[in-house]
Motif scaffolding. Structure first.
Motif, PDB file in Angstrom:
ATOM      1  N   LEU A 163     122.960  17.038  70.920  1.00 41.51           N
ATOM      2  CA  LEU A 163     123.430  16.257  69.769  1.00 41.51           C
ATOM      3  C   LEU A 163     124.682  15.456  70.099  1.00 41.51           C
ATOM      4  N   GLN A 164     125.392  15.841  71.129  1.00 40.74           N
ATOM      5  CA  GLN A 164     126.487  14.999  71.611  1.00 40.74           C
ATOM      6  C   GLN A 164     125.940  13.771  72.319  1.00 40.74           C
ATOM      7  N   LEU A 165     124.855  13.961  73.060  1.00 40.23           N
ATOM      8  CA  LEU A 165     124.243  12.855  73.791  1.00 40.23           C
ATOM      9  C   LEU A 165     123.444  11.943  72.875  1.00 40.23           C
ATOM     10  N   GLN A 166     122.814  12.516  71.867  1.00 39.18           N
ATOM     11  CA  GLN A 166     121.978  11.754  70.938  1.00 39.18           C
ATOM     12  C   GLN A 166     122.297  12.199  69.506  1.00 39.18           C
ATOM     13  N   PRO A 167     123.395  11.691  68.951  1.00 38.16           N
ATOM     14  CA  PRO A 167     123.888  12.188  67.661  1.00 38.16           C
ATOM     15  C   PRO A 167     122.929  11.982  66.489  1.00 38.16           C
ATOM     16  N   GLU A 168     122.025  11.012  66.580  1.00 41.52           N
ATOM     17  CA  GLU A 168     121.141  10.721  65.452  1.00 41.52           C
ATOM     18  C   GLU A 168     119.768  11.371  65.582  1.00 41.52           C
ATOM     19  N   HIS A 170     115.470   4.835  73.636  1.00 37.41           N
ATOM     20  CA  HIS A 170     115.269   5.781  74.733  1.00 37.41           C
ATOM     21  C   HIS A 170     116.560   6.495  75.139  1.00 37.41           C
ATOM     22  N   LEU A 171     117.460   6.610  74.179  1.00 35.65           N
ATOM     23  CA  LEU A 171     118.687   7.351  74.438  1.00 35.65           C
ATOM     24  C   LEU A 171     118.377   8.812  74.742  1.00 35.65           C
ATOM     25  N   GLY A 172     117.364   9.351  74.086  1.00 39.78           N
ATOM     26  CA  GLY A 172     117.053  10.761  74.256  1.00 39.78           C
ATOM     27  C   GLY A 172     116.347  11.104  75.545  1.00 39.78           C
ATOM     28  N   ASP A 173     115.463  10.200  76.020  1.00 42.76           N
ATOM     29  CA  ASP A 173     114.686  10.538  77.218  1.00 42.76           C
ATOM     30  C   ASP A 173     115.108   9.778  78.462  1.00 42.76           C
ATOM     31  N   GLN A 174     116.022   8.836  78.307  1.00 40.62           N
ATOM     32  CA  GLN A 174     116.579   8.118  79.460  1.00 40.62           C
ATOM     33  C   GLN A 174     115.501   7.399  80.289  1.00 40.62           C
ATOM     34  N   GLU A 175     114.407   7.019  79.647  1.00 40.90           N
ATOM     35  CA  GLU A 175     113.343   6.313  80.359  1.00 40.90           C
ATOM     36  C   GLU A 175     113.813   4.908  80.746  1.00 40.90           C
ATOM     37  N   PRO A 176     113.679   4.531  82.015  1.00 42.04           N
ATOM     38  CA  PRO A 176     114.101   3.178  82.429  1.00 42.04           C
ATOM     39  C   PRO A 176     113.209   2.107  81.801  1.00 42.04           C
ATOM     40  N   LEU A 177     113.766   0.955  81.566  1.00 44.51           N
ATOM     41  CA  LEU A 177     112.997  -0.177  81.051  1.00 44.51           C
ATOM     42  C   LEU A 177     111.932  -0.554  82.074  1.00 44.51           C
ATOM     43  N   PRO A 178     110.655  -0.548  81.695  1.00 49.19           N
ATOM     44  CA  PRO A 178     109.604  -0.845  82.673  1.00 49.19           C
ATOM     45  C   PRO A 178     109.573  -2.320  83.060  1.00 49.19           C
ATOM     46  N   VAL A 183     112.721  -4.906  74.190  1.00 46.86           N
ATOM     47  CA  VAL A 183     113.729  -4.917  75.244  1.00 46.86           C
ATOM     48  C   VAL A 183     115.126  -4.799  74.647  1.00 46.86           C
ATOM     49  N   ALA A 184     115.358  -5.497  73.539  1.00 51.07           N
ATOM     50  CA  ALA A 184     116.682  -5.482  72.906  1.00 51.07           C
ATOM     51  C   ALA A 184     117.024  -4.109  72.342  1.00 51.07           C
ATOM     52  N   GLN A 185     116.013  -3.362  71.931  1.00 52.32           N
ATOM     53  CA  GLN A 185     116.243  -2.052  71.322  1.00 52.32           C
ATOM     54  C   GLN A 185     116.010  -0.887  72.282  1.00 52.32           C
ATOM     55  N   TRP A 186     115.679  -1.211  73.527  1.00 52.71           N
ATOM     56  CA  TRP A 186     115.254  -0.173  74.462  1.00 52.71           C
ATOM     57  C   TRP A 186     116.285   0.954  74.625  1.00 52.71           C
ATOM     58  N   GLN A 187     117.521   0.599  74.831  1.00 55.32           N
ATOM     59  CA  GLN A 187     118.546   1.610  75.091  1.00 55.32           C
ATOM     60  C   GLN A 187     118.679   2.573  73.920  1.00 55.32           C
TER      61      GLN A 187
END
Length: 272
Positions: free
Chosen positions: A198-203, A28-36, A21-25
């Protein structure tokens, strides 16, 4: 069902439902999946991020409709990076695409249902040959599903990466004229998709790998230095989970091959 190959580093990641939960954001920066909200789905995602792809798929499917996305993502990731048997790989991708299609029908507003559908078909197409897939009408399905995912989730970096790869590969296989007229594939769109991703997900290691491949396909030797730099950056990426680790490892392996730039393509990394 054939036994799945295990992630080679099973103890490298130790996510559980609490620390995930702490690392979720970030994960899932790349796929924007909501926390279940469903505990079993969260547990399936923890298995996925730890590299236990078959278990993640099984737990996701057992959870019902709410577990469809994690089941499909686990299946596609496994098929892309770890399944060496081509027939099995194709079967897995078709299964994921079919499940995702049902999900789009039941949840038309779910961005990752559309993303998984397009992404699975994209890699299936590479296995049967892109030209053959285009002739079968698969290309338009890939494009439409990925574009729909972006419409529903404007910050979806992974959909942009896949769509950029689609445009580049179509142009590479059938040429810019036919690719543009028949499939709407455009070089400028391909490059823009990667820039935005790459602007949205630089890594994103995957974003850099696919961008490098696209540069070589679209512009050849003129962009080899830039493509090499992108691969080097991908290889140095700090991977937060098993999927990211496999992407970075792909870049490391590719760079270690002789004259990698001459053979780089949008084939699944496990087949390079």
């Amino acid at each position: 069902m054939a036994k799945w190959t295990l992630f080679p580093y099973p103890h490298r990641y130790q996510y559980d439902s609490a620390n995930l939960v702490a690392q979720w954001q970030h994960l899932h920066l790349g796929d924007q999946e909501p926390l279940p909200s469903d505990p079993s789905v969260l547990a399936a995602w923890a298995l996925f991020h730890n590299g236990h792809f078959e278990q993640a798929m099984q737990v996701g499917l057992a959870a019902g409709a709410v577990g469809s996305t994690v089941a499909n993502v686990a299946t596609i990731t496994y098929a892309r990076y770890l399944e060496k048997r081509e027939r099995n790989r194709q079967d897995l991708l078709i299964e994921a695409a079919e499940r995702a299609l049902v999900q789009t029908q039941n949840e038309p507003g779910n961005a990752n249902a559309w993303y998984c559908h397009g992404y699975a078909l994209q890699h299936y197409s590479q296995g049967i040959s892109v030209a053959r897939a285009l002739a079968q009408g698969v290309g338009n399905k890939v494009k439409q599903s990925l574009e729909r995912a972006m419409t529903l989730a404007p910050a979806h970096a992974d959909a942009r990466i896949a769509l950029g790869a689609f445009h580049a590969e179509v142009i590479d296989k059938v040429g810019p004229l036919i690719g543009g007229m028949t499939y709407g594939a455009k070089k400028d769109t391909a490059l823009r998709m990667f820039h935005e991703a790459l602007q949205l997900q630089p890594e994103s290691a995957l974003g850099r790998i696919e961008y490098a491949n696209a540069l070589i396909m679209l512009e050849g030797e003129a962009r080899i230095d830039e493509a090499t730099m992108l691969y080097e950056q991908a290889a140095r990426t700090t991977a937060l989970d098993a999927a990211q680790y496999l992407a970075a490892e792909t870049a490391q392996t590719e760079l270690a091959t002789e004259d990698w730039g001459a053979t780089a393509s949008l084939l699944p990394p496990s087949e390079h």
